[in-house]
Design an enzyme around this catalytic site. Structure first.
Site, PDB file in Angstrom:
ATOM      1  N   GLU A  43      46.361  43.941  46.409  1.00  0.00           N
ATOM      2  CA  GLU A  43      46.559  45.077  45.743  1.00  0.00           C
ATOM      3  C   GLU A  43      46.844  46.139  46.351  1.00  0.00           C
ATOM      4  O   GLU A  43      46.457  46.590  47.412  1.00  0.00           O
ATOM      5  CB  GLU A  43      44.990  45.429  44.869  1.00  0.00           C
ATOM      6  CG  GLU A  43      45.155  46.676  43.815  1.00  0.00           C
ATOM      7  CD  GLU A  43      43.780  46.907  43.402  1.00  0.00           C
ATOM      8  OE1 GLU A  43      42.747  46.380  44.206  1.00  0.00           O
ATOM      9  OE2 GLU A  43      43.420  47.781  42.506  1.00  0.00           O
ATOM     10  N   LYS A 116      46.706  45.985  35.278  1.00  0.00           N
ATOM     11  CA  LYS A 116      45.508  45.881  35.627  1.00  0.00           C
ATOM     12  C   LYS A 116      44.696  46.403  33.963  1.00  0.00           C
ATOM     13  O   LYS A 116      44.929  47.484  33.838  1.00  0.00           O
ATOM     14  CB  LYS A 116      45.011  46.644  36.798  1.00  0.00           C
ATOM     15  CG  LYS A 116      43.682  46.587  37.160  1.00  0.00           C
ATOM     16  CD  LYS A 116      43.397  47.291  38.334  1.00  0.00           C
ATOM     17  CE  LYS A 116      41.742  47.487  38.824  1.00  0.00           C
ATOM     18  NZ  LYS A 116      41.759  47.931  40.494  1.00  0.00           N
ATOM     19  N   CYS A 153      41.685  42.915  40.980  1.00  0.00           N
ATOM     20  CA  CYS A 153      40.372  43.545  41.591  1.00  0.00           C
ATOM     21  C   CYS A 153      39.243  43.673  40.595  1.00  0.00           C
ATOM     22  O   CYS A 153      38.666  42.724  40.031  1.00  0.00           O
ATOM     23  CB  CYS A 153      40.924  45.057  42.017  1.00  0.00           C
ATOM     24  SG  CYS A 153      39.545  45.407  43.458  1.00  0.00           S
TER      25      CYS A 153
END
Lengths: 300, 300
Positions: A43, A116, A153
Protein backbone atom coordinates in the site's frame (compact mmCIF):
# COMPACT_ATOMS: atom_id res chain seq x y z
CA UNK A 1 -2.83 -23.37 -16.03
CA UNK A 2 -3.88 -24.76 -12.63
CA UNK A 3 -0.72 -23.43 -11.05
CA UNK A 4 1.09 -20.10 -11.19
CA UNK A 5 3.56 -18.04 -9.20
CA UNK A 6 3.04 -14.84 -7.26
CA UNK A 7 5.56 -12.44 -5.71
CA UNK A 8 5.10 -10.33 -2.59
CA UNK A 9 7.35 -7.28 -2.50
CA UNK A 10 7.96 -6.31 1.13
CA UNK A 11 9.84 -3.00 0.98
CA UNK A 12 10.97 -0.01 2.99
CA UNK A 13 9.64 3.39 1.95
CA UNK A 14 12.31 6.08 1.69
CA UNK A 15 11.77 9.83 1.84
CA UNK A 16 12.46 10.27 -1.85
CA UNK A 17 9.58 9.27 -4.13
CA UNK A 18 11.82 8.66 -7.16
CA UNK A 19 13.98 6.29 -5.10
CA UNK A 20 10.87 4.32 -4.09
CA UNK A 21 9.69 4.17 -7.66
CA UNK A 22 13.06 2.93 -8.94
CA UNK A 23 13.26 0.36 -6.17
CA UNK A 24 9.77 -0.92 -7.01
CA UNK A 25 10.64 -1.21 -10.71
CA UNK A 26 13.78 -3.18 -9.81
CA UNK A 27 11.72 -5.42 -7.52
CA UNK A 28 9.21 -6.14 -10.29
CA UNK A 29 12.10 -6.98 -12.60
CA UNK A 30 13.64 -9.26 -10.00
CA UNK A 31 10.33 -10.97 -9.18
CA UNK A 32 9.61 -11.61 -12.86
CA UNK A 33 13.10 -13.02 -13.37
CA UNK A 34 12.29 -15.46 -10.56
CA UNK A 35 9.22 -16.60 -12.48
CA UNK A 36 6.42 -14.57 -10.90
CA UNK A 37 3.26 -14.19 -12.94
CA UNK A 38 1.67 -11.65 -10.57
CA UNK A 39 3.66 -9.16 -8.48
CA UNK A 40 2.08 -7.26 -5.60
CA UNK A 41 3.54 -4.07 -4.11
CA UNK A 42 2.64 -2.67 -0.65
CA UNK A 43 0.00 0.00 0.00
CA UNK A 44 1.16 3.56 -0.85
CA UNK A 45 4.68 2.28 -1.52
CA UNK A 46 5.72 5.44 -3.40
CA UNK A 47 5.82 7.52 -0.23
CA UNK A 48 6.47 7.24 3.47
CA UNK A 49 3.28 6.69 5.41
CA UNK A 50 2.29 10.36 5.51
CA UNK A 51 -0.95 9.64 7.42
CA UNK A 52 0.94 9.84 10.73
CA UNK A 53 -0.10 13.51 10.70
CA UNK A 54 -2.69 15.68 8.94
CA UNK A 55 -1.02 17.99 6.42
CA UNK A 56 -2.75 19.46 3.37
CA UNK A 57 0.67 19.61 1.68
CA UNK A 58 0.67 15.83 1.41
CA UNK A 59 -2.09 15.96 -1.20
CA UNK A 60 0.77 16.87 -3.56
CA UNK A 61 1.75 13.19 -3.45
CA UNK A 62 -1.48 12.16 -5.16
CA UNK A 63 -1.68 11.53 -8.88
CA UNK A 64 -4.24 10.63 -11.48
CA UNK A 65 -5.05 7.22 -12.97
CA UNK A 66 -3.67 6.90 -15.60
CA UNK A 67 -0.74 9.10 -14.67
CA UNK A 68 3.05 9.16 -14.39
CA UNK A 69 3.30 6.21 -11.96
CA UNK A 70 0.83 3.95 -13.74
CA UNK A 71 2.54 4.76 -17.05
CA UNK A 72 5.88 3.60 -15.62
CA UNK A 73 4.42 0.38 -14.24
CA UNK A 74 2.38 -0.32 -17.38
CA UNK A 75 5.63 -0.12 -19.36
CA UNK A 76 7.35 -2.42 -16.88
CA UNK A 77 4.47 -4.95 -16.90
CA UNK A 78 4.61 -5.14 -20.72
CA UNK A 79 8.40 -5.43 -20.70
CA UNK A 80 8.37 -8.26 -18.13
CA UNK A 81 5.11 -9.94 -19.14
CA UNK A 82 3.65 -9.85 -15.63
CA UNK A 83 0.56 -8.64 -13.82
CA UNK A 84 1.29 -5.92 -11.25
CA UNK A 85 -0.93 -5.06 -8.29
CA UNK A 86 0.13 -1.43 -7.97
CA UNK A 87 -1.24 0.64 -5.07
CA UNK A 88 -1.15 4.43 -5.25
CA UNK A 89 -2.52 7.64 -3.79
CA UNK A 90 -5.09 8.66 -6.40
CA UNK A 91 -6.11 12.22 -7.20
CA UNK A 92 -9.52 11.90 -8.81
CA UNK A 93 -10.44 15.57 -8.59
CA UNK A 94 -9.51 18.50 -6.39
CA UNK A 95 -10.83 17.52 -2.98
CA UNK A 96 -11.41 13.85 -3.94
CA UNK A 97 -8.43 11.65 -3.18
CA UNK A 98 -8.51 7.86 -2.81
CA UNK A 99 -6.28 5.15 -1.39
CA UNK A 100 -6.38 3.04 -4.56
CA UNK A 101 -4.69 0.34 -6.52
CA UNK A 102 -4.58 -0.58 -10.17
CA UNK A 103 -4.21 -4.03 -11.61
CA UNK A 104 -1.93 -3.84 -14.63
CA UNK A 105 -1.87 -6.71 -17.11
CA UNK A 106 1.06 -8.12 -19.13
CA UNK A 107 -0.10 -6.15 -22.16
CA UNK A 108 0.70 -3.02 -20.16
CA UNK A 109 -2.95 -2.01 -19.75
CA UNK A 110 -4.87 -1.14 -16.62
CA UNK A 111 -7.28 -4.05 -16.07
CA UNK A 112 -9.00 -2.63 -13.02
CA UNK A 113 -9.07 -0.04 -10.28
CA UNK A 114 -9.97 -0.65 -6.66
CA UNK A 115 -10.53 2.21 -4.22
CA UNK A 116 -10.16 1.34 -0.52
CA UNK A 117 -13.64 1.01 0.93
CA UNK A 118 -12.96 0.89 4.68
CA UNK A 119 -10.99 3.91 5.87
CA UNK A 120 -9.37 3.79 9.34
CA UNK A 121 -8.68 6.64 11.68
CA UNK A 122 -6.60 5.92 14.74
CA UNK A 123 -3.77 7.75 16.46
CA UNK A 124 -0.94 7.63 13.91
CA UNK A 125 -3.22 6.49 11.09
CA UNK A 126 -5.20 9.62 10.17
CA UNK A 127 -6.57 8.20 6.94
CA UNK A 128 -10.03 9.74 7.11
CA UNK A 129 -8.38 13.13 6.59
CA UNK A 130 -6.78 12.04 3.34
CA UNK A 131 -8.89 9.36 1.71
CA UNK A 132 -12.42 9.62 0.41
CA UNK A 133 -14.08 6.21 0.90
CA UNK A 134 -14.17 4.12 -2.26
CA UNK A 135 -17.33 4.14 -4.39
CA UNK A 136 -16.64 1.22 -6.71
CA UNK A 137 -17.58 -1.55 -4.28
CA UNK A 138 -15.64 -4.78 -3.94
CA UNK A 139 -13.82 -6.00 -7.00
CA UNK A 140 -12.49 -9.09 -8.64
CA UNK A 141 -10.58 -9.32 -11.90
CA UNK A 142 -9.90 -12.08 -14.41
CA UNK A 143 -6.22 -12.64 -15.17
CA UNK A 144 -6.26 -15.90 -17.09
CA UNK A 145 -4.38 -17.55 -14.22
CA UNK A 146 -7.13 -16.97 -11.68
CA UNK A 147 -9.72 -14.42 -10.70
CA UNK A 148 -8.04 -12.09 -8.29
CA UNK A 149 -9.72 -9.98 -5.67
CA UNK A 150 -8.07 -6.81 -4.45
CA UNK A 151 -8.62 -5.11 -1.11
CA UNK A 152 -6.43 -2.73 0.88
CA UNK A 153 -5.18 -2.86 4.50
CA UNK A 154 -8.07 -1.87 6.86
CA UNK A 155 -10.40 -3.91 4.61
CA UNK A 156 -8.54 -6.89 6.15
CA UNK A 157 -10.67 -6.69 9.29
CA UNK A 158 -14.02 -6.96 7.48
CA UNK A 159 -15.40 -10.42 6.61
CA UNK A 160 -18.04 -8.72 4.45
CA UNK A 161 -15.36 -7.51 2.02
CA UNK A 162 -13.64 -10.86 1.60
CA UNK A 163 -17.01 -12.61 1.31
CA UNK A 164 -18.33 -10.38 -1.49
CA UNK A 165 -15.07 -10.60 -3.42
CA UNK A 166 -15.21 -14.39 -3.05
CA UNK A 167 -18.84 -14.53 -4.18
CA UNK A 168 -17.66 -12.67 -7.29
CA UNK A 169 -15.40 -15.62 -7.98
CA UNK A 170 -12.04 -14.62 -6.48
CA UNK A 171 -9.57 -17.48 -6.14
CA UNK A 172 -7.09 -15.28 -4.32
CA UNK A 173 -7.29 -11.94 -2.51
CA UNK A 174 -4.35 -9.52 -2.39
CA UNK A 175 -4.17 -7.10 0.53
CA UNK A 176 -1.49 -4.42 0.03
CA UNK A 177 -0.92 -3.05 3.51
CA UNK A 178 0.82 -0.47 5.70
CA UNK A 179 0.51 -1.61 9.29
CA UNK A 180 2.89 -1.52 12.22
CA UNK A 181 3.45 -0.83 15.88
CA UNK A 182 3.47 2.63 17.38
CA UNK A 183 6.48 3.29 19.58
CA UNK A 184 4.25 3.91 22.62
CA UNK A 185 2.75 0.39 22.65
CA UNK A 186 3.83 -2.42 24.99
CA UNK A 187 5.14 -5.80 23.84
CA UNK A 188 2.00 -7.75 24.74
CA UNK A 189 -0.20 -5.36 22.78
CA UNK A 190 2.19 -5.52 19.83
CA UNK A 191 2.11 -9.30 19.79
CA UNK A 192 -1.70 -9.41 20.06
CA UNK A 193 -2.05 -7.02 17.13
CA UNK A 194 0.22 -8.96 14.79
CA UNK A 195 -1.39 -12.25 15.77
CA UNK A 196 -4.92 -10.85 15.31
CA UNK A 197 -3.96 -9.41 11.92
CA UNK A 198 -2.76 -12.80 10.72
CA UNK A 199 -5.66 -14.70 12.29
CA UNK A 200 -8.42 -12.61 10.77
CA UNK A 201 -6.93 -12.93 7.29
CA UNK A 202 -6.35 -16.66 7.63
CA UNK A 203 -10.02 -16.90 8.58
CA UNK A 204 -11.03 -15.15 5.33
CA UNK A 205 -9.13 -17.89 3.50
CA UNK A 206 -10.86 -20.61 5.51
CA UNK A 207 -14.42 -19.36 5.40
CA UNK A 208 -14.23 -18.62 1.68
CA UNK A 209 -11.93 -21.41 0.50
CA UNK A 210 -9.49 -18.99 -1.18
CA UNK A 211 -5.84 -18.02 -1.09
CA UNK A 212 -5.06 -14.85 0.88
CA UNK A 213 -1.99 -12.69 0.33
CA UNK A 214 -0.93 -9.82 2.60
CA UNK A 215 1.88 -7.53 1.42
CA UNK A 216 3.11 -5.09 4.04
CA UNK A 217 5.83 -2.46 4.15
CA UNK A 218 8.65 -2.80 6.68
CA UNK A 219 10.90 -0.47 8.67
CA UNK A 220 10.61 2.41 11.11
CA UNK A 221 9.18 5.76 9.98
CA UNK A 222 9.28 8.80 12.28
CA UNK A 223 6.06 10.64 12.96
CA UNK A 224 7.76 14.03 13.19
CA UNK A 225 7.81 14.07 16.97
CA UNK A 226 11.26 13.07 18.17
CA UNK A 227 11.64 9.34 18.67
CA UNK A 228 8.00 8.57 17.89
CA UNK A 229 6.67 6.82 14.85
CA UNK A 230 5.54 3.51 13.43
CA UNK A 231 7.60 0.37 13.16
CA UNK A 232 5.97 -1.31 10.15
CA UNK A 233 5.94 -4.99 10.95
CA UNK A 234 6.43 -6.60 7.54
CA UNK A 235 5.40 -10.26 8.05
CA UNK A 236 3.88 -10.41 4.58
CA UNK A 237 2.42 -13.87 4.05
CA UNK A 238 0.44 -16.21 1.84
CA UNK A 239 -2.07 -18.68 3.23
CA UNK A 240 -3.85 -21.46 1.41
CA UNK A 241 -7.63 -22.16 1.32
CA UNK A 242 -7.35 -24.07 4.62
CA UNK A 243 -5.72 -21.06 6.26
CA UNK A 244 -2.31 -22.71 6.40
CA UNK A 245 0.51 -20.14 6.08
CA UNK A 246 2.63 -21.36 3.17
CA UNK A 247 5.23 -18.59 3.27
CA UNK A 248 5.97 -15.60 5.43
CA UNK A 249 8.46 -12.74 5.40
CA UNK A 250 10.49 -11.36 8.29
CA UNK A 251 9.20 -8.53 10.50
CA UNK A 252 12.40 -6.53 9.99
CA UNK A 253 13.85 -6.86 6.51
CA UNK A 254 13.05 -6.01 2.92
CA UNK A 255 12.46 -9.13 0.88
CA UNK A 256 10.64 -10.59 -2.08
CA UNK A 257 8.86 -13.83 -1.30
CA UNK A 258 7.41 -16.11 -3.94
CA UNK A 259 4.61 -18.64 -3.65
CA UNK A 260 3.07 -21.21 -5.96
CA UNK A 261 -0.69 -20.97 -6.15
CA UNK A 262 -2.46 -24.22 -7.03
CA UNK A 263 -6.12 -23.95 -7.92
CA UNK A 264 -6.51 -27.72 -7.50
CA UNK A 265 -5.90 -27.15 -3.78
CA UNK A 266 -8.76 -24.63 -3.80
CA UNK A 267 -11.08 -27.07 -5.59
CA UNK A 268 -10.15 -29.88 -3.21
CA UNK A 269 -10.66 -27.72 -0.12
CA UNK A 270 -14.10 -26.54 -1.20
CA UNK A 271 -15.21 -30.12 -1.93
CA UNK A 272 -14.28 -31.13 1.61
CA UNK A 273 -15.34 -27.93 3.39
CA UNK A 274 -18.52 -27.00 1.48
CA UNK A 275 -19.29 -23.78 3.33
CA UNK A 276 -20.74 -21.94 0.34
CA UNK A 277 -23.39 -24.63 -0.13
CA UNK A 278 -25.03 -24.02 3.23
CA UNK A 279 -25.10 -20.22 3.46
CA UNK A 280 -28.48 -18.95 4.75
CA UNK A 281 -28.92 -16.19 2.20
CA UNK A 282 -32.53 -15.80 3.33
CA UNK A 283 -31.30 -14.67 6.76
CA UNK A 284 -28.41 -12.28 6.18
CA UNK A 285 -30.13 -8.99 5.38
CA UNK A 286 -29.42 -7.58 8.87
CA UNK A 287 -25.72 -7.42 7.88
CA UNK A 288 -26.59 -4.13 6.19
CA UNK A 289 -27.55 -2.48 9.48
CA UNK A 290 -25.22 -0.32 11.55
CA UNK A 291 -26.43 -1.86 14.80
CA UNK A 292 -29.63 -3.63 15.75
CA UNK A 293 -31.08 -1.80 18.73
CA UNK A 294 -33.77 -3.41 20.83
CA UNK A 295 -34.12 -6.50 18.70
CA UNK A 296 -37.33 -8.25 19.74
CA UNK A 297 -35.37 -11.50 19.92
CA UNK A 298 -33.07 -10.04 22.57
CA UNK A 299 -35.09 -10.76 25.67
CA UNK A 300 -34.53 -12.16 29.10
CA UNK B 1 -21.28 -6.67 37.29
CA UNK B 2 -18.50 -6.08 34.76
CA UNK B 3 -17.10 -9.51 35.41
CA UNK B 4 -18.63 -12.97 35.69
CA UNK B 5 -17.65 -16.61 35.37
CA UNK B 6 -18.58 -19.16 32.73
CA UNK B 7 -18.11 -22.93 32.63
CA UNK B 8 -17.53 -25.09 29.58
CA UNK B 9 -18.57 -28.71 30.08
CA UNK B 10 -16.51 -30.92 27.77
CA UNK B 11 -18.01 -34.38 28.08
CA UNK B 12 -18.13 -37.85 26.59
CA UNK B 13 -21.50 -39.06 25.31
CA UNK B 14 -22.40 -42.58 26.46
CA UNK B 15 -24.87 -44.94 24.81
CA UNK B 16 -27.38 -44.52 27.60
CA UNK B 17 -29.38 -41.28 27.49
CA UNK B 18 -30.17 -41.35 31.22
CA UNK B 19 -26.48 -41.69 32.04
CA UNK B 20 -25.70 -38.62 29.87
CA UNK B 21 -28.46 -36.66 31.53
CA UNK B 22 -27.28 -37.53 35.04
CA UNK B 23 -23.70 -36.71 34.12
CA UNK B 24 -24.76 -33.32 32.74
CA UNK B 25 -26.74 -32.53 35.88
CA UNK B 26 -23.69 -33.42 38.00
CA UNK B 27 -21.50 -31.25 35.79
CA UNK B 28 -23.85 -28.27 36.18
CA UNK B 29 -23.79 -28.81 39.94
CA UNK B 30 -20.00 -28.98 39.96
CA UNK B 31 -19.61 -25.92 37.72
CA UNK B 32 -21.95 -23.87 39.88
CA UNK B 33 -20.10 -24.95 43.03
CA UNK B 34 -16.95 -23.57 41.37
CA UNK B 35 -18.68 -20.22 40.95
CA UNK B 36 -19.94 -20.36 37.36
CA UNK B 37 -22.75 -17.97 36.46
CA UNK B 38 -23.35 -19.48 33.02
CA UNK B 39 -22.78 -23.17 32.18
CA UNK B 40 -22.64 -24.39 28.59
CA UNK B 41 -23.12 -28.04 27.59
CA UNK B 42 -22.01 -29.54 24.23
CA UNK B 43 -24.26 -29.94 21.18
CA UNK B 44 -26.67 -32.92 21.42
CA UNK B 45 -24.98 -34.06 24.65
CA UNK B 46 -27.88 -36.37 25.61
CA UNK B 47 -27.02 -38.88 22.90
CA UNK B 48 -24.13 -40.25 20.96
CA UNK B 49 -23.65 -38.43 17.66
CA UNK B 50 -26.29 -40.43 15.79
CA UNK B 51 -25.76 -38.45 12.55
CA UNK B 52 -22.95 -40.83 11.54
CA UNK B 53 -25.69 -42.73 9.72
CA UNK B 54 -29.23 -42.07 8.47
CA UNK B 55 -31.75 -43.98 10.56
CA UNK B 56 -35.39 -42.96 10.98
CA UNK B 57 -35.35 -44.72 14.37
CA UNK B 58 -33.12 -41.95 15.73
CA UNK B 59 -36.01 -39.49 15.57
CA UNK B 60 -37.10 -41.23 18.79
CA UNK B 61 -34.31 -39.28 20.53
CA UNK B 62 -36.02 -35.95 19.82
CA UNK B 63 -38.21 -34.24 22.38
CA UNK B 64 -40.36 -31.16 22.68
CA UNK B 65 -39.48 -27.77 24.19
CA UNK B 66 -40.54 -27.60 26.97
CA UNK B 67 -40.19 -31.31 27.62
CA UNK B 68 -38.64 -33.85 29.97
CA UNK B 69 -35.04 -32.69 29.45
CA UNK B 70 -35.73 -28.96 29.68
CA UNK B 71 -37.83 -29.59 32.81
CA UNK B 72 -34.90 -31.35 34.45
CA UNK B 73 -32.45 -28.58 33.56
CA UNK B 74 -34.89 -25.81 34.50
CA UNK B 75 -35.12 -27.40 37.95
CA UNK B 76 -31.35 -27.64 38.17
CA UNK B 77 -30.85 -24.02 37.04
CA UNK B 78 -33.25 -22.81 39.74
CA UNK B 79 -31.63 -25.00 42.38
CA UNK B 80 -28.10 -23.80 41.55
CA UNK B 81 -28.94 -20.23 40.53
CA UNK B 82 -27.17 -20.45 37.17
CA UNK B 83 -27.87 -19.90 33.51
CA UNK B 84 -27.60 -23.07 31.42
CA UNK B 85 -26.98 -23.19 27.68
CA UNK B 86 -28.68 -26.53 27.04
CA UNK B 87 -28.55 -28.01 23.53
CA UNK B 88 -31.05 -30.69 22.53
CA UNK B 89 -32.62 -32.54 19.63
CA UNK B 90 -35.98 -30.80 19.32
CA UNK B 91 -39.17 -32.42 18.04
CA UNK B 92 -41.32 -29.52 16.93
CA UNK B 93 -43.85 -31.59 15.01
CA UNK B 94 -43.90 -34.93 13.25
CA UNK B 95 -41.46 -34.46 10.39
CA UNK B 96 -40.00 -31.21 11.78
CA UNK B 97 -36.97 -31.80 13.98
CA UNK B 98 -34.34 -29.20 14.87
CA UNK B 99 -30.83 -29.14 16.27
CA UNK B 100 -31.65 -26.61 18.99
CA UNK B 101 -30.62 -25.14 22.29
CA UNK B 102 -32.47 -23.43 25.07
CA UNK B 103 -31.11 -20.80 27.37
CA UNK B 104 -32.42 -21.45 30.88
CA UNK B 105 -32.24 -18.68 33.48
CA UNK B 106 -31.61 -18.94 37.24
CA UNK B 107 -35.34 -18.65 37.87
CA UNK B 108 -35.68 -21.98 36.07
CA UNK B 109 -37.43 -20.50 33.04
CA UNK B 110 -36.58 -20.86 29.37
CA UNK B 111 -35.26 -17.44 28.27
CA UNK B 112 -34.74 -18.27 24.65
CA UNK B 113 -34.57 -20.93 21.96
CA UNK B 114 -32.07 -21.06 19.12
CA UNK B 115 -32.45 -23.47 16.20
CA UNK B 116 -29.27 -24.25 14.26
CA UNK B 117 -29.38 -22.25 11.04
CA UNK B 118 -26.52 -23.77 9.02
CA UNK B 119 -26.92 -27.53 8.61
CA UNK B 120 -23.90 -29.55 7.42
CA UNK B 121 -23.86 -32.74 5.43
CA UNK B 122 -20.57 -34.51 5.01
CA UNK B 123 -19.52 -38.15 5.19
CA UNK B 124 -20.10 -39.06 8.83
CA UNK B 125 -22.13 -35.92 9.56
CA UNK B 126 -25.46 -36.58 7.85
CA UNK B 127 -27.25 -33.71 9.53
CA UNK B 128 -29.42 -32.64 6.61
CA UNK B 129 -31.30 -35.91 7.00
CA UNK B 130 -32.20 -35.16 10.61
CA UNK B 131 -32.39 -31.41 11.10
CA UNK B 132 -34.76 -28.94 9.52
CA UNK B 133 -32.88 -25.63 9.13
CA UNK B 134 -33.71 -23.10 11.84
CA UNK B 135 -36.33 -20.46 11.13
CA UNK B 136 -35.78 -18.12 14.06
CA UNK B 137 -32.74 -16.31 12.66
CA UNK B 138 -29.72 -15.37 14.75
CA UNK B 139 -30.35 -14.72 18.41
CA UNK B 140 -28.96 -12.86 21.37
CA UNK B 141 -30.32 -12.91 24.92
CA UNK B 142 -29.99 -10.62 27.92
CA UNK B 143 -28.78 -12.34 31.08
CA UNK B 144 -28.00 -9.41 33.34
CA UNK B 145 -24.31 -10.34 33.22
CA UNK B 146 -24.02 -9.77 29.49
CA UNK B 147 -25.94 -10.23 26.28
CA UNK B 148 -25.15 -13.70 25.08
CA UNK B 149 -25.36 -14.93 21.54
CA UNK B 150 -25.93 -18.60 20.84
CA UNK B 151 -24.98 -20.50 17.71
CA UNK B 152 -24.33 -24.19 17.10
CA UNK B 153 -21.35 -26.02 15.56
CA UNK B 154 -21.47 -25.61 11.74
CA UNK B 155 -22.55 -21.99 12.29
CA UNK B 156 -18.93 -21.55 13.45
CA UNK B 157 -17.73 -21.32 9.87
CA UNK B 158 -20.03 -18.44 8.89
CA UNK B 159 -18.93 -14.86 9.62
CA UNK B 160 -22.45 -13.68 8.76
CA UNK B 161 -23.87 -15.48 11.81
CA UNK B 162 -21.37 -14.08 14.31
CA UNK B 163 -21.71 -10.62 12.77
CA UNK B 164 -25.50 -10.49 13.05
CA UNK B 165 -25.46 -11.80 16.62
CA UNK B 166 -22.85 -9.15 17.46
CA UNK B 167 -24.89 -6.39 15.82
CA UNK B 168 -27.71 -7.48 18.11
CA UNK B 169 -25.45 -6.63 21.01
CA UNK B 170 -23.82 -9.93 21.97
CA UNK B 171 -20.84 -9.60 24.30
CA UNK B 172 -20.10 -13.30 24.06
CA UNK B 173 -21.06 -16.09 21.68
CA UNK B 174 -21.43 -19.70 22.83
CA UNK B 175 -20.94 -22.44 20.23
CA UNK B 176 -21.99 -25.88 21.53
CA UNK B 177 -20.30 -28.29 19.16
CA UNK B 178 -19.82 -31.90 18.07
CA UNK B 179 -16.78 -32.03 15.82
CA UNK B 180 -13.99 -34.53 15.42
CA UNK B 181 -11.75 -36.52 13.15
CA UNK B 182 -12.92 -39.44 11.08
CA UNK B 183 -10.73 -42.51 11.43
CA UNK B 184 -9.90 -42.48 7.70
CA UNK B 185 -8.21 -39.05 7.76
CA UNK B 186 -4.45 -38.47 7.81
CA UNK B 187 -2.57 -36.56 10.51
CA UNK B 188 -1.90 -33.46 8.41
CA UNK B 189 -5.55 -33.14 7.49
CA UNK B 190 -6.55 -33.62 11.12
CA UNK B 191 -4.21 -30.89 12.27
CA UNK B 192 -5.38 -28.48 9.56
CA UNK B 193 -9.01 -29.03 10.54
CA UNK B 194 -8.50 -28.37 14.23
CA UNK B 195 -6.34 -25.33 13.52
CA UNK B 196 -8.87 -23.93 11.01
CA UNK B 197 -11.72 -24.49 13.48
CA UNK B 198 -9.91 -22.48 16.15
CA UNK B 199 -8.74 -19.80 13.73
CA UNK B 200 -12.12 -19.04 12.23
CA UNK B 201 -13.71 -18.68 15.67
CA UNK B 202 -10.88 -16.52 17.01
CA UNK B 203 -11.46 -14.32 13.96
CA UNK B 204 -15.14 -13.90 14.91
CA UNK B 205 -13.93 -12.60 18.28
CA UNK B 206 -11.48 -10.21 16.62
CA UNK B 207 -13.68 -8.79 13.88
CA UNK B 208 -16.59 -8.27 16.28
CA UNK B 209 -14.74 -7.40 19.49
CA UNK B 210 -16.50 -10.12 21.50
CA UNK B 211 -15.69 -13.17 23.61
CA UNK B 212 -16.10 -16.51 21.82
CA UNK B 213 -16.69 -19.82 23.59
CA UNK B 214 -16.60 -23.23 21.88
CA UNK B 215 -17.81 -26.27 23.84
CA UNK B 216 -17.12 -29.60 22.16
CA UNK B 217 -17.72 -33.22 23.12
CA UNK B 218 -14.74 -35.56 23.42
CA UNK B 219 -14.06 -39.26 22.88
CA UNK B 220 -14.36 -41.86 20.14
CA UNK B 221 -17.77 -42.98 18.88
CA UNK B 222 -18.12 -45.89 16.48
CA UNK B 223 -20.02 -45.37 13.26
CA UNK B 224 -21.38 -48.90 13.20
CA UNK B 225 -18.82 -50.16 10.70
CA UNK B 226 -16.11 -52.03 12.52
CA UNK B 227 -13.26 -49.76 13.65
CA UNK B 228 -14.65 -46.67 11.93
CA UNK B 229 -16.09 -43.65 13.62
CA UNK B 230 -15.38 -40.14 14.82
CA UNK B 231 -12.78 -39.15 17.38
CA UNK B 232 -14.35 -36.00 18.82
CA UNK B 233 -11.48 -33.61 19.43
CA UNK B 234 -12.58 -31.73 22.54
CA UNK B 235 -10.29 -28.66 22.63
CA UNK B 236 -13.10 -26.50 24.00
CA UNK B 237 -11.80 -22.96 24.44
CA UNK B 238 -12.54 -19.36 25.31
CA UNK B 239 -10.96 -16.45 23.46
CA UNK B 240 -11.09 -12.78 24.34
CA UNK B 241 -12.10 -9.86 22.07
CA UNK B 242 -8.57 -9.72 20.66
CA UNK B 243 -8.77 -13.39 19.71
CA UNK B 244 -6.35 -14.46 22.44
CA UNK B 245 -7.15 -17.95 23.74
CA UNK B 246 -7.53 -17.54 27.51
CA UNK B 247 -8.25 -21.18 28.33
CA UNK B 248 -8.43 -24.43 26.44
CA UNK B 249 -9.34 -28.02 27.24
CA UNK B 250 -7.51 -31.18 26.24
CA UNK B 251 -8.31 -33.06 23.01
CA UNK B 252 -8.72 -36.35 24.89
CA UNK B 253 -10.33 -35.96 28.30
CA UNK B 254 -13.58 -34.92 29.90
CA UNK B 255 -13.19 -31.71 31.86
CA UNK B 256 -14.95 -28.60 33.04
CA UNK B 257 -13.03 -25.41 32.35
CA UNK B 258 -13.90 -22.06 33.84
CA UNK B 259 -13.14 -18.59 32.56
CA UNK B 260 -13.64 -15.08 33.88
CA UNK B 261 -15.33 -12.79 31.39
CA UNK B 262 -14.51 -9.11 31.81
CA UNK B 263 -16.64 -6.67 29.85
CA UNK B 264 -14.10 -3.92 30.49
CA UNK B 265 -11.74 -5.87 28.22
CA UNK B 266 -14.42 -5.81 25.52
CA UNK B 267 -14.93 -2.05 25.91
CA UNK B 268 -11.18 -1.40 25.83
CA UNK B 269 -10.67 -3.56 22.73
CA UNK B 270 -13.43 -1.88 20.76
CA UNK B 271 -12.06 1.59 21.62
CA UNK B 272 -8.70 0.60 20.19
CA UNK B 273 -9.92 -1.54 17.29
CA UNK B 274 -12.98 0.43 16.12
CA UNK B 275 -14.07 -1.93 13.36
CA UNK B 276 -17.81 -1.37 13.81
CA UNK B 277 -17.41 2.37 13.18
CA UNK B 278 -16.15 1.93 9.63
CA UNK B 279 -18.44 -0.76 8.24
CA UNK B 280 -19.65 0.09 4.71
CA UNK B 281 -23.29 -0.79 5.26
CA UNK B 282 -24.12 0.88 1.93
CA UNK B 283 -22.07 -1.77 0.14
CA UNK B 284 -22.90 -5.12 1.71
CA UNK B 285 -26.18 -6.09 0.07
CA UNK B 286 -24.46 -8.62 -2.23
CA UNK B 287 -23.85 -10.78 0.88
CA UNK B 288 -27.41 -12.03 0.39
CA UNK B 289 -26.60 -13.60 -2.97
CA UNK B 290 -25.72 -17.26 -3.49
CA UNK B 291 -22.99 -16.41 -5.98
CA UNK B 292 -22.42 -13.43 -8.23
CA UNK B 293 -22.13 -14.71 -11.76
CA UNK B 294 -20.70 -12.53 -14.50
CA UNK B 295 -20.29 -9.46 -12.32
CA UNK B 296 -19.67 -6.51 -14.65
CA UNK B 297 -16.75 -5.52 -12.41
CA UNK B 298 -15.05 -8.84 -13.10
CA UNK B 299 -13.23 -8.04 -16.28
CA UNK B 300 -9.81 -8.53 -17.76
Amino acid sequence: MNSFKIALVQSVAHKNREENLKQAILNVEKASSLGANIVCLPELFLTRYFCQSEDTGCFDFAESIPGPATNRFCGEARKRGVFIVCPLFEKRASGIYHNSLVLINPAGKISGIYRKMHIPDDPGYFEKFYFTPGDKGFSCFETGFAKIGTLICWDQWYPEASRIVSLKGADIIFYPTAIGWRTDENELSKNNQLEAWKTVQRAHAISNGIYVVAVNRVGFEESGKSGEGIDFWGSSFVCDPQGVVVCEASDKREEIILADIDLRKLEETRRNWPFFRDRRIDAYSEISQRFIDNDPGTRN
